[in-house]
Design a protein around this motif. Structure first.
Motif, mmCIF file in Angstrom:
data_model
loop_
_atom_site.group_PDB
_atom_site.id
_atom_site.type_symbol
_atom_site.label_atom_id
_atom_site.label_comp_id
_atom_site.label_asym_id
_atom_site.label_seq_id
_atom_site.Cartn_x
_atom_site.Cartn_y
_atom_site.Cartn_z
ATOM 1 N N ARG A 192 0.835 -1.208 0.000
ATOM 2 C CA ARG A 192 0.000 0.000 0.000
ATOM 3 C C ARG A 192 0.868 1.255 0.000
ATOM 4 N N ILE A 193 1.905 1.255 0.818
ATOM 5 C CA ILE A 193 2.804 2.403 0.890
ATOM 6 C C ILE A 193 3.527 2.604 -0.441
ATOM 7 N N LEU A 194 3.958 1.509 -1.052
ATOM 8 C CA LEU A 194 4.628 1.616 -2.352
ATOM 9 C C LEU A 194 3.693 2.214 -3.397
ATOM 10 N N ARG A 195 2.456 1.759 -3.395
ATOM 11 C CA ARG A 195 1.486 2.277 -4.360
ATOM 12 C C ARG A 195 1.240 3.764 -4.127
ATOM 13 N N GLU A 196 1.078 4.157 -2.883
ATOM 14 C CA GLU A 196 0.851 5.576 -2.567
ATOM 15 C C GLU A 196 2.035 6.422 -3.014
ATOM 16 N N TYR A 197 3.244 5.910 -2.787
ATOM 17 C CA TYR A 197 4.436 6.664 -3.177
ATOM 18 C C TYR A 197 4.506 6.825 -4.695
ATOM 19 N N LEU A 198 4.288 5.747 -5.399
ATOM 20 C CA LEU A 198 4.343 5.802 -6.864
ATOM 21 C C LEU A 198 3.297 6.768 -7.411
ATOM 22 N N GLU A 199 2.109 6.744 -6.855
ATOM 23 C CA GLU A 199 1.056 7.654 -7.293
ATOM 24 C C GLU A 199 1.435 9.103 -7.010
ATOM 25 N N HIS A 200 1.954 9.342 -5.816
ATOM 26 C CA HIS A 200 2.310 10.711 -5.436
ATOM 27 C C HIS A 200 3.411 11.276 -6.329
ATOM 28 N N GLU A 201 4.358 10.422 -6.697
ATOM 29 C CA GLU A 201 5.481 10.871 -7.516
ATOM 30 C C GLU A 201 5.210 10.743 -9.014
ATOM 31 N N ARG A 202 3.979 10.379 -9.358
ATOM 32 C CA ARG A 202 3.542 10.281 -10.754
ATOM 33 C C ARG A 202 4.263 9.173 -11.527
ATOM 34 N N HIS A 203 4.605 8.109 -10.842
ATOM 35 C CA HIS A 203 5.159 6.932 -11.503
ATOM 36 C C HIS A 203 4.013 5.976 -11.825
ATOM 37 N N PRO A 204 4.141 5.180 -12.872
ATOM 38 C CA PRO A 204 3.078 4.202 -13.174
ATOM 39 C C PRO A 204 2.992 3.154 -12.065
ATOM 40 N N THR A 205 1.806 2.856 -11.634
ATOM 41 C CA THR A 205 1.626 1.908 -10.538
ATOM 42 C C THR A 205 1.707 0.453 -10.995
ATOM 43 N N ASP A 206 1.730 0.235 -12.310
ATOM 44 C CA ASP A 206 1.806 -1.154 -12.771
ATOM 45 C C ASP A 206 3.209 -1.743 -12.608
ATOM 46 N N ILE A 207 4.163 -0.932 -12.111
ATOM 47 C CA ILE A 207 5.508 -1.448 -11.866
ATOM 48 C C ILE A 207 5.679 -1.857 -10.408
ATOM 49 N N ILE A 208 4.597 -1.827 -9.638
ATOM 50 C CA ILE A 208 4.714 -2.057 -8.201
ATOM 51 C C ILE A 208 5.279 -3.439 -7.874
ATOM 52 N N ASP A 209 4.867 -4.458 -8.601
ATOM 53 C CA ASP A 209 5.387 -5.807 -8.342
ATOM 54 C C ASP A 209 6.879 -5.885 -8.652
ATOM 55 N N GLU A 210 7.275 -5.240 -9.727
ATOM 56 C CA GLU A 210 8.694 -5.228 -10.094
ATOM 57 C C GLU A 210 9.514 -4.504 -9.023
ATOM 58 N N VAL A 211 8.996 -3.377 -8.551
ATOM 59 C CA VAL A 211 9.692 -2.623 -7.507
ATOM 60 C C VAL A 211 9.811 -3.452 -6.235
ATOM 61 N N PHE A 212 8.700 -4.063 -5.855
ATOM 62 C CA PHE A 212 8.667 -4.871 -4.631
ATOM 63 C C PHE A 212 9.683 -6.014 -4.704
ATOM 64 N N ASN A 213 9.687 -6.738 -5.801
ATOM 65 C CA ASN A 213 10.597 -7.875 -5.939
ATOM 66 C C ASN A 213 12.058 -7.429 -6.006
ATOM 67 N N THR A 214 12.307 -6.302 -6.662
ATOM 68 C CA THR A 214 13.671 -5.796 -6.747
ATOM 69 C C THR A 214 14.193 -5.400 -5.368
ATOM 70 N N MET A 215 13.333 -4.760 -4.553
ATOM 71 C CA MET A 215 13.727 -4.360 -3.203
ATOM 72 C C MET A 215 14.143 -5.573 -2.376
ATOM 73 N N LEU A 216 13.445 -6.686 -2.566
ATOM 74 C CA LEU A 216 13.678 -7.856 -1.720
ATOM 75 C C LEU A 216 14.750 -8.790 -2.281
ATOM 76 N N GLU A 217 14.793 -8.930 -3.605
ATOM 77 C CA GLU A 217 15.644 -9.955 -4.197
ATOM 78 C C GLU A 217 16.975 -9.417 -4.709
ATOM 79 N N ARG A 218 17.039 -8.118 -5.030
ATOM 80 C CA ARG A 218 18.280 -7.579 -5.579
ATOM 81 C C ARG A 218 18.939 -6.592 -4.624
ATOM 82 N N VAL A 219 18.170 -5.657 -4.113
ATOM 83 C CA VAL A 219 18.746 -4.669 -3.193
ATOM 84 C C VAL A 219 18.966 -5.292 -1.819
#
Length: 229
Positions: A37-64
């Motif tokens: 939910r927080i990731l989605r709110e952030y992406l919306e606020h910063e005008r990023h497409p929200t359809d990348i949320i899964d990619e962002v989430f997985n990258t945070m956990l698996e790569r970073v």
């Protein structure tokens, strides 16, 4: 990469704040649905497409891999200093400018005044001050001195501990006048005595070594003068 850094800063700010107030039993961890939910709110606020949320989430956990899951279904920063560092960067990087005629609240000095008074935010304050550029250090030094004389805090150890830590962290090293301001303020007998008092809140294993270039010589001279008095 920049987006991932910014998201980590924002999440760190949310988690550190929540852990302080104990919201919903928060201990620096976050449920997966809340994190999404927080990731989605952030992406919306910063005008990023929200359809990348899964990619962002997985990258945070698996790569970073700065966020880990020690308890199934929850996430937290691998170590608390990481959370504190990113929270500090969030506070520094998002602070608004306040030009003459267009004054705004929440500037870097405002944020320092708010977090520096609270021992819970001690390490965040140290990281925050470490972000300050050369042109900002004299004002920061003055605010540290004001903290040492604050009516509500001057009888506690906190202002003296914070001032000593900032000197030991080389925060003011780029500006000798700022070093002198803080070291002189800390050279008062009452402040120096507070540095010698044992307290369980602060890390007893942390050995504060203040370099001569960072005010160490001034403090040693003052300590000898007090000892001879």
């Amino acid at each position: 990469i920049d987006l991932l850094k910014d998201i980590h800063k924002y999440v760190a700010w949310i988690l550190h704040t929540s852990a302080e107030v104990g919201r919903k039993g928060a201990t620096g961890r976050i449920q997966q649905d809340e994190l999404l939910r927080i990731l989605r709110e952030y992406l919306e606020h910063e005008r990023h497409p929200t359809d990348i949320i899964d990619e962002v989430f997985n990258t945070m956990l698996e790569r970073v891999m700065m966020l880990v899951s020690r308890i199934e279904g929850t996430y937290e920063f691998e170590v608390q200093p990481l959370r504190e560092y990113f929270a500090a960067r969030w506070l520094y990087d998002t602070a608004p400018y306040s030009p003459a005629g267009q004054e705004r609240k929440g500037t870097k000095p405002d944020r320092f005044d708010a977090i520096a008074r609270n021992p819970y935010w001690l390490n965040v304050t140290r990281f925050f001050c470490g972000c300050f550029s050369k042109g900002e250090l004299l004002d920061l030094a003055e605010r540290v001195r004001q903290l040492l004389h604050d009516d509500q805090l001057k009888e506690t150890r906190h202002p003296a501990i914070l001032a000593a830590m900032l000197l030991a962290d080389w925060v003011f090293a780029q500006t000798p006048r700022a070093v002198t301001e803080v070291a002189t303020g800390l050279s008062h007998p009452n402040a120096l005595r507070k540095l010698l008092t044992v307290s369980s809140f602060y890390d007893p294993d942390e050995n504060l070594q203040i370099h001569t270039m960072c005010g160490g010589a001034t403090l040693v001279a003052s300590a000898f003068e007090i000892a001879k008095a």
